[in-house]
Motif scaffolding. Structure first.
Motif, short mmCIF file in Angstrom:
data_model
loop_
_atom_site.label_atom_id
_atom_site.label_comp_id
_atom_site.label_asym_id
_atom_site.label_seq_id
_atom_site.Cartn_x
_atom_site.Cartn_y
_atom_site.Cartn_z
N ARG A 19 0.86 -1.18 0.00
CA ARG A 19 0.00 0.00 0.00
C ARG A 19 0.89 1.23 0.00
O ARG A 19 1.55 1.53 1.01
CB ARG A 19 -0.90 0.01 1.24
CG ARG A 19 -2.01 -1.03 1.23
CD ARG A 19 -2.69 -1.15 2.58
NE ARG A 19 -1.75 -1.67 3.58
CZ ARG A 19 -1.51 -2.97 3.78
NH1 ARG A 19 -2.13 -3.88 3.08
NH2 ARG A 19 -0.64 -3.35 4.69
N ALA A 20 0.97 1.91 -1.14
CA ALA A 20 1.81 3.11 -1.25
C ALA A 20 1.37 3.88 -2.48
O ALA A 20 0.86 3.30 -3.44
CB ALA A 20 3.28 2.74 -1.37
N THR A 21 1.62 5.19 -2.45
CA THR A 21 1.36 6.00 -3.64
C THR A 21 2.50 5.77 -4.63
O THR A 21 3.44 5.02 -4.36
CB THR A 21 1.20 7.48 -3.25
OG1 THR A 21 0.62 8.16 -4.36
CG2 THR A 21 2.55 8.12 -2.90
N LEU A 48 2.16 -1.70 -6.46
CA LEU A 48 1.71 -0.75 -5.44
C LEU A 48 0.22 -0.51 -5.62
O LEU A 48 -0.27 -0.46 -6.75
CB LEU A 48 2.46 0.58 -5.59
CG LEU A 48 3.98 0.58 -5.47
CD1 LEU A 48 4.52 2.00 -5.67
CD2 LEU A 48 4.42 0.03 -4.12
N GLU A 55 -3.21 1.89 -4.03
CA GLU A 55 -3.58 2.98 -3.12
C GLU A 55 -5.04 3.36 -3.29
O GLU A 55 -5.62 3.24 -4.37
CB GLU A 55 -2.68 4.20 -3.31
CG GLU A 55 -2.93 4.95 -4.58
CD GLU A 55 -2.18 6.27 -4.61
OE1 GLU A 55 -1.87 6.82 -3.54
OE2 GLU A 55 -1.92 6.75 -5.71
N HIS A 56 -5.58 3.87 -2.18
CA HIS A 56 -6.91 4.46 -2.19
C HIS A 56 -6.72 5.90 -2.61
O HIS A 56 -6.29 6.76 -1.84
CB HIS A 56 -7.54 4.38 -0.79
CG HIS A 56 -8.92 4.94 -0.75
ND1 HIS A 56 -9.26 6.03 0.02
CD2 HIS A 56 -10.04 4.57 -1.41
CE1 HIS A 56 -10.55 6.29 -0.17
NE2 HIS A 56 -11.04 5.43 -1.02
N ARG A 57 -7.00 6.18 -3.87
CA ARG A 57 -6.61 7.44 -4.50
C ARG A 57 -7.30 8.65 -3.84
O ARG A 57 -6.69 9.70 -3.69
CB ARG A 57 -6.97 7.32 -5.98
CG ARG A 57 -6.26 8.20 -6.94
CD ARG A 57 -4.77 8.10 -6.91
NE ARG A 57 -4.25 9.41 -7.29
CZ ARG A 57 -3.05 9.87 -6.99
NH1 ARG A 57 -2.21 9.13 -6.33
NH2 ARG A 57 -2.67 11.07 -7.35
N SER A 108 -8.11 9.21 -0.82
CA SER A 108 -7.45 9.64 0.43
C SER A 108 -6.24 10.51 0.13
O SER A 108 -5.93 11.45 0.86
CB SER A 108 -6.93 8.45 1.23
OG SER A 108 -7.87 7.47 1.39
N VAL A 109 -5.51 10.17 -0.94
CA VAL A 109 -4.30 10.92 -1.29
C VAL A 109 -4.66 12.29 -1.85
O VAL A 109 -3.98 13.28 -1.59
CB VAL A 109 -3.48 10.13 -2.35
CG1 VAL A 109 -2.23 10.90 -2.75
CG2 VAL A 109 -3.10 8.76 -1.81
N VAL A 143 -9.67 1.96 -5.98
CA VAL A 143 -8.25 1.80 -5.65
C VAL A 143 -7.49 1.69 -6.97
O VAL A 143 -8.00 1.18 -7.96
CB VAL A 143 -7.96 0.57 -4.76
CG1 VAL A 143 -8.60 0.74 -3.41
CG2 VAL A 143 -8.40 -0.73 -5.41
#
Ligand code: PLP
Length: 375
Positions: free
Chosen positions: A322-324, A332, A334-336, A338-339, A351
């Motif tokens: 889990r990482a941008t 990788l 990610e829950h976009r 949230s970013v 995601v």
């Protein structure tokens, strides 16, 4: 010549003095003059130019089919230098789902400085046409887009933009020149975050611009590169050049795995929708065949439910990190939303997955066990 051969030739010139088959890294910040006060070569001070950065820039010219290239310390620094070459009062068109940092720079930095901009759906040609004004200098495309994987018709957008006297920039970070060469599709400038596929190992930040022509505008951006100094270190340039040698192999392998992963996820009962240009249900199939050599290795997935379900899903993964960021050899996710923060238009149940070089069977097994635990 095929891309893979060009990539090796462009990054491999044995050192004429030592014969070293790997390019040396020139760390010098300054270059000595002779007794007549002349510099022996084209280098004077490393911010303006240095041999290691120049080697990378030349390789990028070859791989994207341009006439000039400028390397920067990040993708955002490259974007920044391009907008800095515009003048207060100029107008920019940017796609509705461009990488969030591009419109963020326009809003936070360049709007106060005097640029105006309009966000437009690049697949709606009437809307694009209606948004092109006399002062529109740049039309900024990104295809496939981030994170919805929509495809922009670069030939048509270039025609519309050129009729209005604007330059077309294509952020080619996701496709890479392995899959798409925007200059061949009439774009004027290619932008890269070399942080991603071009370097390919999640260990260097970098950016680049490649220009179709070495004209007055290019000279202005080069002047800004040298004056403002948002430039990459020689070591970072060397790392990106090294990444270019394996770019073709990596992208093709990651893409084959991404196709297998997308086929698995598409139709899984816990998944609402998969966004991947390699699926038969992608709305832009014809366009993908017309301008790309393949669908790439990025995909976005909407799970049934909301943000909590999406986060619970990726929380169960054991192999996928889990990482941008994206484009590295390791997968990788990610829950976009949230970013991107509260202003995001990205669906909350989405995601984004960057497929790496792990074996498809292992990635699919990891995704399967995480989805099974969602119920
Ligand atoms: C990462 C990224 C950028 C920004 O690049 P940085 O190297 O992080 O500054 C721009 N566009 C796209 C499509 C990206 O993925």
């Amino acid at each position: 010549m095929q891309f893979d051969t060009m990539a090796i030739l462009a990054t491999h010139q044995p050192d004429p003095i030592t014969g070293a088959v790997v390019q040396p890294i020139h760390l010098a910040t300054t270059f000595a003059r002779n007794a007549a006060n002349e510099l022996p070569g084209p280098y004077g001070y490393a911010r303006v130019n240095n041999p290691t950065r120049e080697a990378l820039e030349k390789a990028l010219i070859t791989l994207e089919g341009g006439a000039a290239s400028l390397a920067f310390g990040s993708g955002q620094a490259a974007t920044m230098a391009l907008f800095q070459a515009l003048r207060p009062g100029d107008h920019v068109l940017v796609g509705t789902d461009a990488y969030y940092g591009t419109p963020a720079l326009l809003e936070e930095v360049f709007h106060p400085w005097g640029l105006t901009y309009t966000r437009v759906d690049m697949s709606n040609f009437d809307a694009v046409q209606a948004s092109l004004h006399e002062n529109t200098r740049v039309v900024w495309c990104e295809t496939p887009s981030n994170p919805m994987l929509s495809i922009t018709d670069l030939l048509t957008i270039s025609r519309l933009a050129h009729e209005a006297g604007a330059l077309v920039v294509c952020d080619n970070t996701w496709a890479t020149p392995v899959l798409q060469r925007p200059i061949d599709l009439n774009c004027d400038i290619v932008m890269h975050s070399t942080t991603k596929y071009l370097s390919g190992h999640s260990d260097v930040l970098g950016g680049a611009l490649i220009f179709k022509r070495d004209d007055e505008f290019t000279k202005r951006v080069r002047q800004i590169q040298g004056l403002s100094g948002a430039v990459p270190s020689p070591f970072d340039c060397w790392l990106v050049s090294r990444g270019l040698k394996t770019l073709g192999v990596r992208v093709r392998a990651q893409m084959a795995t991404a196709q297998a992963v997308a086929d698995f996820l598409d139709g899984h009962p816990a998944i609402q929708r998969v966004h991947y240009p390699g699926l038969a249900n992608h709305p832009d199939r014809a366009l993908i065949h017309q301008q790309m050599n393949g669908p790439g290795a990025m995909l976005s997935v909407q799970v049934h439910g909301g943000a909590d379900d999406a986060i619970r899903f990726i929380g169960q993964l054991k192999l996928i990190t889990r990482a941008t960021s994206l484009g590295g050899v390791e997968s990788l996710i990610e829950h976009r939303a949230s970013v991107e923060g509260p202003a995001t238009k990205t669906p909350q149940n989405l995601v984004r997955l960057s497929v790496g070089l792990e074996h498809a069977e292992d990635l699919i097994a990891d995704l399967a066990q995480a989805l099974d635990r969602l119920h």
